[in-house]
Design an enzyme around this catalytic site. Structure first.
Site, short mmCIF file in Angstrom:
data_model
loop_
_atom_site.label_atom_id
_atom_site.label_comp_id
_atom_site.label_asym_id
_atom_site.label_seq_id
_atom_site.Cartn_x
_atom_site.Cartn_y
_atom_site.Cartn_z
N ASP A 189 0.59 -1.44 0.14
CA ASP A 189 0.12 0.03 0.00
C ASP A 189 0.68 1.16 0.09
OD1 ASP A 189 -2.23 1.44 0.00
OD2 ASP A 189 -2.54 1.23 2.21
N GLN A 249 -1.85 7.75 -6.79
CA GLN A 249 -1.87 8.58 -5.47
C GLN A 249 -0.24 9.08 -4.89
OE1 GLN A 249 -3.66 6.59 -2.22
NE2 GLN A 249 -4.51 8.04 -1.30
N ALA A 274 -8.50 1.58 -1.37
CA ALA A 274 -9.41 2.89 -1.71
C ALA A 274 -9.91 3.13 -3.21
CB ALA A 274 -8.35 3.92 -1.39
N GLY A 275 -9.16 2.30 -3.97
CA GLY A 275 -9.62 2.45 -5.40
C GLY A 275 -8.86 3.53 -6.34
N ARG A 293 -3.07 2.20 -6.35
CA ARG A 293 -2.59 1.04 -7.24
C ARG A 293 -3.56 0.87 -8.31
NH1 ARG A 293 -1.62 -2.69 -2.02
NH2 ARG A 293 -3.30 -1.16 -1.19
N CYS A 307 -8.33 -1.72 -5.32
CA CYS A 307 -7.44 -2.04 -4.19
C CYS A 307 -7.98 -1.66 -3.00
CB CYS A 307 -6.22 -1.05 -4.40
SG CYS A 307 -6.23 0.75 -4.76
#
Length: 476
Positions: free
Chosen positions: A190, A269, A224-225, A228, A222
């Site tokens: 993550d 992110q 949080a979407g 990744r 993933c």
């Protein structure tokens, strides 16, 4: 394709510091475009939907969120934290979704059924760094799992490699069954990146093969979407640009990721994830410019067929032809030993050269032969004669053994107890001792001339003893 060398050169010569600066530009431009386009997240922020969001700052935009229409008795809300993402052709190519929560498992399968999802890419583990990142929404190999009216069954689980788990699932709803394939990438930390790009690129190749001609979107999630999930969508989008030959001279990874962020907040992110896209795209371009045999032959008709080989024709052992049969790599050629020529007249062979068998007949040296020899071959034994090694007790009388030689012992029956009496009749004190007695300095001479310190005689322990008499009395 002619643009790839120049684009590849530009990517390779890029200063890593410029990538960091570009990521900062990406973040600032994302905020500006969000305001300019009027992107909102009001539905996800509603009171009844707050508990359906895994992270309160990652909410789907109202303009491109997935609206659920397949209601059930367990859930009739149309909200799920998922976003549609356009592909190269402008249609809905991906669904970027957060990892489902416990209360949203039914909604998750409602979305899969409604959109007729065929392939799922899961880029996280269920638990990471001691925190729950995603609920288990699939079935184990032992028994099916029920999520509201949806029944999930496992048709098998395989490990494509140490990084990817592939699960074949079936979904049953209202007497209809569909197949879904899930790819779980388990080696992606993550807020971080994989240690190499080949694993992700190979995963995407497998995913595209499973997706096939289906027009349904690819579901990517993933935790949080966004991080990744955004990297996977960006890499697959760039691959589609290459395959469809829509890549242009002004190709920019910044533009690709910026377009993703206008559909899914915080897509790609972190700075490391952004840099990972550059590294993966360089590898992608290099594979296309220097294709391996796997990429050279795109269909079976282009595969190179093996050359025909001439079959081996058996020859007679008495044939005068000296032409050798044509051999290929499929067969192993065994060179048989040459036949021994008879000794010249008047010469008597030595016993070492012509060993004599037990029947008195002489056999030629190298007496091994094979099952494909002609019938006139020597009938000598197939196997060599192996002489047994000398046993320890067959040492010549002059040699003094270093250790004692075990001798059979006599058994005497005395009541209910066995006593093992050594053959050399030791003294009563020695015979009554159950453990090894280390010899004194003077006893070493009776064991060996060197006196290496071992006692020659180790009395054996006694056999089972009779129980005490008190145990045999009956209690009244």
């Amino acid at each position: 394709m002619e643009l790839l060398p120049s684009l590849l050169s530009a990517l390779k010569t890029r200063d890593p510091r410029s990538v960091e600066q570009e990521f900062n530009v990406l973040r600032s431009e994302s905020l500006q475009l969000k305001k300019q386009l009027g992107l909102t997240s009001e539905v996800g922020a509603q009171k009844e939907n707050i508990k359906k969001n895994r992270y309160k700052d990652i909410l789907p935009y109202d303009q491109c969120r997935v609206v659920l229409s397949q209601s059930t008795t367990e859930s009739s809300s149309d909200y799920i934290n998922a976003s549609f993402i356009r592909g190269v052709t402008g249609d809905c190519r991906y669904v970027a979704c957060q990892g489902p929560l416990g209360p949203t498992l039914v909604d998750f399968w409602r979305m899969i059924w409604q959109l007729d999802i065929k392939v799922i890419v899961m880029a996280c583990r269920e638990i990471e760094m001691g925190k729950k990142k995603c609920e288990c929404y699939w079935a184990s190999a032992q028994r099916p799992a029920a999520f509201g009216p949806f029944t999930i069954s496992s048709q098998g689980e395989t490990h494509m490699n140490p990084d990817v788990v592939v699960r074949a699932l079936t979904v049953s709803f209202q007497q209809e069954t569909r197949s879904v394939v899930q790819y779980q990438f388990v080696s992606w930390p993550d807020h971080d990146v994989p240690y190499e790009t080949d694993g992700v690129l190979d995963l995407l190749r497998k995913v595209r093969g499973s997706q096939g001609p289906h027009s349904s979107p690819l579901l990517v999630h993933c935790s949080a979407g966004c991080g990744r999930t955004g990297v996977i969508c960006a890499l697959d989008y760039i691959n589609d640009l290459l395959v469809s030959k829509k890549i242009t001279a002004d190709f920019s990874i910044l533009k690709v990721v910026l377009d993703l962020r206008m559909q899914r907040p915080s897509a790609v992110q972190t700075k490391d994830q952004y840099q990972f896209i550059f590294t993966a795209v360089i590898s992608m371009f290099e594979q296309l410019l220097q294709p391996s045999p796997h990429h050279l032959y795109c269909n079976s008709s282009e595969l190179k067929r093996p050359e025909k080989t001439t079959p081996i024709t058996p020859t007679s052992p008495h044939s005068s032809s000296t032409q050798r049969p044509v051999m290929n790599d499929t067969y192993a050629v065994v060179n048989k030993p040459k036949k021994s020529h008879p000794p010249p007249s008047g010469h008597t062979p030595t016993p070492a050269a012509t060993p004599t068998s037990s029947s008195g007949s002489r056999s030629l040296p190298f007496s091994h032969h094979y099952d494909n020899e002609p019938s006139g071959a020597s009938a000598a034994p197939i196997y060599s004669t192996v002489k047994p090694k000398l046993k320890p007790h067959s040492l010549p009388p002059s040699a003094t053994p270093i250790y004692d030689i075990a001798k059979p012992s006599r058994q005497s029956w005395e009541g209910r107890e066995y006593h093992l009496t050594p053959a050399d009749s030791p003294s009563p004190a020695e015979a009554d001792h159950d453990y090894e007695i280390f010899s004194s300095a003077g006893a070493a001479s009776s064991c060996s001339p060197a006196g290496i310190g071992f006692n020659c005689r180790v009395p054996k322990p006694k056999g089972p003893r009779s129980p005490p008499a008190q145990w045999s009395r009956l209690e009244r």
